[in-house]
Design a protein around this motif. Structure first.
Motif, mmCIF file in Angstrom:
data_model
loop_
_atom_site.group_PDB
_atom_site.id
_atom_site.type_symbol
_atom_site.label_atom_id
_atom_site.label_comp_id
_atom_site.label_asym_id
_atom_site.label_seq_id
_atom_site.Cartn_x
_atom_site.Cartn_y
_atom_site.Cartn_z
ATOM 1 N N LEU A 57 3.495 -2.673 -9.629
ATOM 2 C CA LEU A 57 3.488 -1.342 -10.231
ATOM 3 C C LEU A 57 2.218 -0.572 -9.912
ATOM 4 O O LEU A 57 2.167 0.635 -10.112
ATOM 5 C CB LEU A 57 3.674 -1.455 -11.749
ATOM 6 C CG LEU A 57 4.928 -2.214 -12.191
ATOM 7 C CD1 LEU A 57 4.963 -2.343 -13.706
ATOM 8 C CD2 LEU A 57 6.182 -1.517 -11.682
ATOM 9 N N ASN A 58 1.178 -1.276 -9.472
ATOM 10 C CA ASN A 58 -0.083 -0.644 -9.074
ATOM 11 C C ASN A 58 -0.456 -1.147 -7.692
ATOM 12 O O ASN A 58 -0.262 -2.326 -7.388
ATOM 13 C CB ASN A 58 -1.208 -1.006 -10.051
ATOM 14 C CG ASN A 58 -0.938 -0.486 -11.443
ATOM 15 O OD1 ASN A 58 -0.726 0.694 -11.631
ATOM 16 N ND2 ASN A 58 -0.944 -1.377 -12.419
ATOM 17 N N VAL A 59 -1.002 -0.278 -6.880
ATOM 18 C CA VAL A 59 -1.458 -0.664 -5.547
ATOM 19 C C VAL A 59 -2.931 -0.311 -5.421
ATOM 20 O O VAL A 59 -3.420 0.528 -6.175
ATOM 21 C CB VAL A 59 -0.631 0.039 -4.445
ATOM 22 C CG1 VAL A 59 0.768 -0.516 -4.383
ATOM 23 C CG2 VAL A 59 -0.616 1.546 -4.621
ATOM 24 N N PRO A 60 -3.637 -0.937 -4.508
ATOM 25 C CA PRO A 60 -3.171 -1.912 -3.530
ATOM 26 C C PRO A 60 -3.000 -3.299 -4.156
ATOM 27 O O PRO A 60 -3.628 -3.621 -5.150
ATOM 28 C CB PRO A 60 -4.298 -1.943 -2.503
ATOM 29 C CG PRO A 60 -5.519 -1.624 -3.297
ATOM 30 C CD PRO A 60 -5.062 -0.638 -4.345
ATOM 31 N N PHE B 260 -3.035 -8.980 8.993
ATOM 32 C CA PHE B 260 -2.235 -8.735 7.805
ATOM 33 C C PHE B 260 -1.023 -7.892 8.171
ATOM 34 O O PHE B 260 -0.991 -7.247 9.212
ATOM 35 C CB PHE B 260 -3.068 -8.032 6.719
ATOM 36 C CG PHE B 260 -3.488 -6.630 7.065
ATOM 37 C CD1 PHE B 260 -2.769 -5.542 6.595
ATOM 38 C CD2 PHE B 260 -4.582 -6.397 7.871
ATOM 39 C CE1 PHE B 260 -3.151 -4.245 6.911
ATOM 40 C CE2 PHE B 260 -4.979 -5.112 8.189
ATOM 41 C CZ PHE B 260 -4.253 -4.030 7.709
ATOM 42 N N GLN B 261 -0.062 -7.950 7.287
ATOM 43 C CA GLN B 261 1.148 -7.133 7.405
ATOM 44 C C GLN B 261 1.075 -6.080 6.312
ATOM 45 O O GLN B 261 0.789 -6.397 5.157
ATOM 46 C CB GLN B 261 2.388 -8.015 7.222
ATOM 47 C CG GLN B 261 3.678 -7.246 7.198
ATOM 48 C CD GLN B 261 4.848 -8.166 6.849
ATOM 49 O OE1 GLN B 261 4.708 -9.378 6.772
ATOM 50 N NE2 GLN B 261 5.987 -7.577 6.616
ATOM 51 N N LYS B 262 1.310 -4.842 6.669
ATOM 52 C CA LYS B 262 1.260 -3.754 5.695
ATOM 53 C C LYS B 262 2.677 -3.390 5.272
ATOM 54 O O LYS B 262 3.543 -3.175 6.108
ATOM 55 C CB LYS B 262 0.565 -2.541 6.301
ATOM 56 C CG LYS B 262 0.387 -1.386 5.347
ATOM 57 C CD LYS B 262 -0.395 -0.285 6.045
ATOM 58 C CE LYS B 262 -0.448 0.973 5.240
ATOM 59 N NZ LYS B 262 -1.143 2.041 5.978
ATOM 60 N N VAL B 263 2.905 -3.348 3.965
ATOM 61 C CA VAL B 263 4.210 -2.969 3.422
ATOM 62 C C VAL B 263 4.012 -1.723 2.574
ATOM 63 O O VAL B 263 3.204 -1.723 1.646
ATOM 64 C CB VAL B 263 4.816 -4.111 2.564
ATOM 65 C CG1 VAL B 263 6.083 -3.654 1.878
ATOM 66 C CG2 VAL B 263 5.059 -5.341 3.412
ATOM 67 N N ASN B 264 4.728 -0.660 2.921
ATOM 68 C CA ASN B 264 4.649 0.563 2.127
ATOM 69 C C ASN B 264 6.005 0.974 1.564
ATOM 70 O O ASN B 264 6.178 2.094 1.110
ATOM 71 C CB ASN B 264 4.009 1.705 2.927
ATOM 72 C CG ASN B 264 4.753 1.997 4.216
ATOM 73 O OD1 ASN B 264 5.845 1.497 4.438
ATOM 74 N ND2 ASN B 264 4.151 2.789 5.070
ATOM 75 N N ASP B 265 6.951 0.035 1.580
ATOM 76 C CA ASP B 265 8.288 0.261 1.046
ATOM 77 C C ASP B 265 8.250 0.127 -0.478
ATOM 78 O O ASP B 265 8.086 -0.969 -1.015
ATOM 79 C CB ASP B 265 9.264 -0.745 1.655
ATOM 80 C CG ASP B 265 10.692 -0.559 1.179
ATOM 81 O OD1 ASP B 265 10.925 0.241 0.250
ATOM 82 O OD2 ASP B 265 11.572 -1.237 1.744
ATOM 83 N N LYS B 266 8.384 1.249 -1.154
ATOM 84 C CA LYS B 266 8.271 1.249 -2.621
ATOM 85 C C LYS B 266 9.374 0.437 -3.289
ATOM 86 O O LYS B 266 9.147 -0.186 -4.326
ATOM 87 C CB LYS B 266 8.259 2.691 -3.133
ATOM 88 C CG LYS B 266 6.987 3.413 -2.739
ATOM 89 C CD LYS B 266 6.988 4.846 -3.173
ATOM 90 C CE LYS B 266 5.721 5.511 -2.662
ATOM 91 N NZ LYS B 266 5.865 6.890 -2.366
ATOM 92 N N SER C 289 0.818 -1.199 0.000
ATOM 93 C CA SER C 289 0.000 0.000 0.000
ATOM 94 C C SER C 289 0.857 1.256 0.000
ATOM 95 O O SER C 289 1.939 1.282 0.578
ATOM 96 C CB SER C 289 -0.881 -0.008 1.261
ATOM 97 O OG SER C 289 -1.487 1.236 1.467
ATOM 98 N N THR C 290 0.322 2.303 -0.646
ATOM 99 C CA THR C 290 0.959 3.628 -0.572
ATOM 100 C C THR C 290 0.097 4.589 0.232
ATOM 101 O O THR C 290 0.440 5.749 0.378
ATOM 102 C CB THR C 290 1.171 4.215 -1.978
ATOM 103 O OG1 THR C 290 -0.096 4.328 -2.616
ATOM 104 C CG2 THR C 290 2.125 3.366 -2.791
ATOM 105 N N GLY C 291 -1.041 4.100 0.709
ATOM 106 C CA GLY C 291 -1.951 4.960 1.449
ATOM 107 C C GLY C 291 -2.956 5.665 0.549
ATOM 108 O O GLY C 291 -3.685 6.550 1.007
ATOM 109 N N CYS C 292 -3.016 5.272 -0.709
ATOM 110 C CA CYS C 292 -3.965 5.889 -1.652
ATOM 111 C C CYS C 292 -5.394 5.530 -1.227
ATOM 112 O O CYS C 292 -5.597 4.664 -0.378
ATOM 113 C CB CYS C 292 -3.681 5.406 -3.073
ATOM 114 S SG CYS C 292 -4.106 3.671 -3.357
#
Length: 108
Positions: free
Chosen positions: A82-85, A67-73, A47-50
Motif C-alpha cells: 500500500l506504500n512505496v517504495p 534488480f527488477q522494477k515493478v510499477n504495476d499497481k 515503485s510508482t516513480g515517486c
C-alpha cells in the motif's frame, strides 16, 4: 543453482555466493540475526516513480545491484503493498527506511 545469501551480523549486512544447497544450510545454521536468500526472481523494487522510489532506484543503480522494477499497481495491490517504495528480497519485504539502510550497508 547459485544462491546469493545476505546475512546480518553486528549491524553489518554481508553478501555471500553459494554454489550448493548444503552450504546454504550451513549458513542458515550460523544463527545470524537475519538471513535472506535471493530467490530466482532476485531483488524486486515496487515503485510508482515517486521521489522516495527514485532514491532507492538510484542507490541500487549506483551500487550495481541488479534488480527488477515493478510499477504495476494491480500487482502491488495483490501483494498488499500500500506504500512505496518496497524492496523485496526473497521472502523479505522492506519499506523505504529499511531498504535504504540495506543498500547503504550492501557490499558485493
Amino acid at each position: 543453482m547459485v544462491y546469493t545469501v545476505l546475512y546480518k551480523a553486528n549491524n553489518t549486512i554481508y553478501s555471500v555466493l553459494l554454489f550448493k544447497q548444503k552450504y546454504l544450510n550451513n549458513v542458515v545454521n550460523l544463527g545470524e540475526d537475519k538471513i535472506m536468500e535471493i530467490n530466482d526472481k532476485g531483488i524486486i523494487l515496487y515503485s510508482t516513480g515517486c521521489p522516495k522510489c527514485r532514491v532507492i532506484e538510484n542507490k541500487l543503480i549506483e551500487k550495481n545491484i541488479k534488480f527488477q522494477k515493478v510499477n504495476d499497481k494491480e500487482e502491488m495491490i495483490k501483494k498488499d503493498i500500500l506504500n512505496v517504495p518496497v524492496l523485496e528480497i526473497g521472502n523479505t519485504i522492506m519499506g523505504f527506511v529499511e531498504a535504504n539502510t540495506w543498500i547503504n550497508n550492501y557490499s558485493a
